[in-house]
Design an enzyme around this catalytic site. Structure first.
Site, PDB file in Angstrom:
ATOM      1  N   HIS A  75       0.712  -1.158   0.081  1.00 34.50           N
ATOM      2  CA  HIS A  75       0.116   0.004   0.013  1.00 34.50           C
ATOM      3  C   HIS A  75       0.603   1.296   0.276  1.00 34.50           C
ATOM      4  CE1 HIS A  75      -3.815  -1.717   1.565  1.00 34.50           C
ATOM      5  NE2 HIS A  75      -3.703  -2.403   0.567  1.00 34.50           N
ATOM      6  N   TYR A 204      -8.867   5.202   8.035  1.00 36.00           N
ATOM      7  CA  TYR A 204      -9.009   5.701   9.413  1.00 36.00           C
ATOM      8  C   TYR A 204      -9.671   6.908   9.476  1.00 36.00           C
ATOM      9  CZ  TYR A 204      -4.473   3.040  10.287  1.00 36.00           C
ATOM     10  OH  TYR A 204      -3.438   2.342  10.549  1.00 36.00           O
ATOM     11  N   TYR A 387       4.375   6.681  10.178  1.00 38.40           N
ATOM     12  CA  TYR A 387       3.601   5.491   9.748  1.00 38.40           C
ATOM     13  C   TYR A 387       4.308   4.443   9.318  1.00 38.40           C
ATOM     14  CZ  TYR A 387      -0.687   2.856   8.384  1.00 38.40           C
ATOM     15  OH  TYR A 387      -1.627   2.133   8.245  1.00 38.40           O
TER      16      TYR A 387
HETATM   17  C1  DHB Z   1      -4.538  -2.939  11.535  1.00 38.98           C
HETATM   18  C2  DHB Z   1      -4.446  -2.867  12.814  1.00 38.98           C
HETATM   19  C3  DHB Z   1      -4.194  -1.386  13.183  1.00 38.98           C
HETATM   20  O1  DHB Z   1      -4.116  -1.049  14.500  1.00 38.98           O
HETATM   21  C4  DHB Z   1      -3.824  -0.655  12.163  1.00 38.98           C
HETATM   22  O2  DHB Z   1      -3.393   0.647  12.525  1.00 38.98           O
HETATM   23  C5  DHB Z   1      -3.852  -0.810  10.821  1.00 38.98           C
HETATM   24  C6  DHB Z   1      -4.108  -2.119  10.607  1.00 38.98           C
HETATM   25  C7  DHB Z   1      -5.019  -4.534  11.149  1.00 38.98           C
HETATM   26  O3  DHB Z   1      -5.370  -5.239  12.051  1.00 38.98           O
HETATM   27  O4  DHB Z   1      -5.054  -4.911  10.002  1.00 38.98           O
END
Ligand code: DHB
Ligand code: FAD
Length: 392
Positions: A75, A204, A387
């Site tokens: 991604h 998000y 991130y």
């Molecule tokens: C997932 C969980 C998370 O806390 C996140 O920020 C991104 C992905 C997941 O379980 O896919």
């Protein structure tokens, strides 16, 4: 009592313990891994799903990425949604980096199958794990195997990779550790659904009624989360209610949420926890045994694997070369990354969730921050850099 000898006794066959055993094996260091759950349980336990690019490189360098390279989904960004609008953050453009969707269950399966193929010691269904003599050059790991037979393993080092509820952190000398901890006043209801994701990249979403996250495990399986009250009773959430709430929070014009059978659901509390130092004598902690972050931002698994990369180098220097320098620097090296990720996870969590009784000032501060992230390249770059993992 059966007496054994190894160089590194590893407690816990989660991602941290298993990867450590692999990295040590590649350097010719012998280890024994003990795990109190069954292999099937470890391979099915639903947890994380998102890998930083550095984590992907680490797994590749360890020769563990054949399936990850075939099945992982790369991604190049995320969607950030708030005030009813969805915005895209393009990590390739901002920082020239990507993340990869590949479930923790699959990493654990890959690691277990490699260790089993190599015929190396990996014992499931053990009990009564104990660690002793960490202040000496030969700590001892004791356990009872699946048949109840007691074992005593003389080690050069013990690695506590036994997660937040393990026995290794409590085995550190009394009074040595400082703990920084924060419990958040909400939880996540997570579902795994047998339906293709309704998005190409993760969403998000801050909604006035709480956070929601649309993630995925593959092009066929979706993973979604909803902010719910702390200690929420899962029986209050029949499938229909979950889909209706996901729809409501994610709704934007011209977008549809695909629904499908829910394969699994659970409620997870959110907490930050950092214990320091991560080493005393010949006992080293790694991963969730030493620190946990709230899941927003997907750092837990990445931190655990970053720890053991540092630890493997330190143990090779200590055991093979008699050089204690890297082992002495282990805790500080890991904690620097851990605190950066703890701050980022706290920042993401605090700006995207709606705490109970939120006042208008806090609401507007959150929205001002989110608007800034999608309007300012500098702010978006900061999010992207963290991130994708800092340092990269
Ligand atoms: C997932 C969980 C998370 O806390 C996140 O920020 C991104 C992905 C997941 O379980 O896919
Ligand atoms: P663990 O995976 O916890 O492994 C520790 C192992 O040690 C376990 O297999 C345990 O059974 C074993 N063990 C414990 N005690 C003993 C003992 N006495 N003797 C022998 N073995 C023992 N992170 C994210 O990034 N995104 C997420 O969505 C996410 N969701 C999560 C959901 C839950 C419910 C939990 C608990 C964590 C989640 N995490 C998530 C965090 C992430 O999964 C962890 O950071 C990661 O599993 C850490 O790996 P680890 O190997 O350090 O610990």
């Amino acid at each position: 009592m059966i007496s054994e000898r190894t160089q590194v006794g590893i407690v816990g066959a989660g991602p941290a313990g298993l990867l450590l055993s692999r990295l040590l094996a590649l350097a010719g260091i012998d280890s024994v891994v003990v795990e109190n759950r069954s292999r099937a349980y470890c391979e099915a336990r639903q947890r994380a799903g998102l890998l930083e690019d550095r984590t992907v490189r680490l797994l590749r360098a360890a020769g563990l990425a054949d399936r990850l390279d075939r099945e992982g989904l790369e991604h190049g960004g995320i969607y950030l949604q708030f005030a009813g609008e969805r915005h895209h953050l393009d990590f390739r453009d901002l920082v020239g980096r990507t993340v990869t969707v590949y479930a923790q269950t699959e990493i654990v399966k890959d690691l277990i199958s490699e260790r089993t193929r190599a015929g190396a010691a990996l014992h499931f269904d053990i009990s009564a794990t104990e660690v002793e003599g960490i202040g000496t050059d030969h700590p001892v790991l004791r356990y009872a195997d699946a048949d109840g037979q007691r074992h005593q393993v003389r080690c050069d080092v013990v690695a506590g990779c036994d997660g937040f509820h393990g026995i290794c952190r409590p085995a550190m000398p009394a009074g040595l550790m400082t703990v920084a901890e924060r419990a958040y006043p909400y939880a996540w209801l997570g579902i795994l659904a047998d339906v293709p994701p309704s998005t190409d990249e993760l969403i998000y979403c801050r909604h006035a009624d709480g956070f929601a996250l649309h993630s995925m495990r593959s092009l066929e399986i979706s993973r979604l989360y909803l902010q719910v009250p702390l200690d929420e009773d899962i029986t209050a959430w029949p499938d229909d209610r979950i889909w209706a709430e996901l729809w409501r929070r994610f709704e934007v014009p011209a977008w549809e949420l695909k629904e499908g059978p829910i394969l699994e659901k659970s409620v997870t509390p959110m907490r930050s926890f950092v214990a320091a130092p991560m080493r005393s004598g010949r006992l080293f902690l790694a991963g969730d045994a030493a620190h946990i972050v709230p899941p927003t931002g997907a750092k837990g698994l990445n931190l655990a694997l970053a720890d053991v990369a540092v630890l493997a180098d330190a143990l090779v220097a200590l055991i093979r070369d008699g050089d204690g320098g890297p082992a002495g620097a282990y805790s500080a090296a890991c904690l620097s990354r851990v605190w950066r990720a703890t701050h980022f996870s706290w920042w993401m969590t605090s700006n995207l969730h709606v705490p109970p009784g939120q006042d208008p000032m806090d609401e507007q501060l959150q929205l001002a921050q989110l608007r800034y992230v999608v309007a300012s390249r500098a702010a978006a770059t900061t999010l992207a850099e963290n991130y994708c993992g800092w340092p990269g």
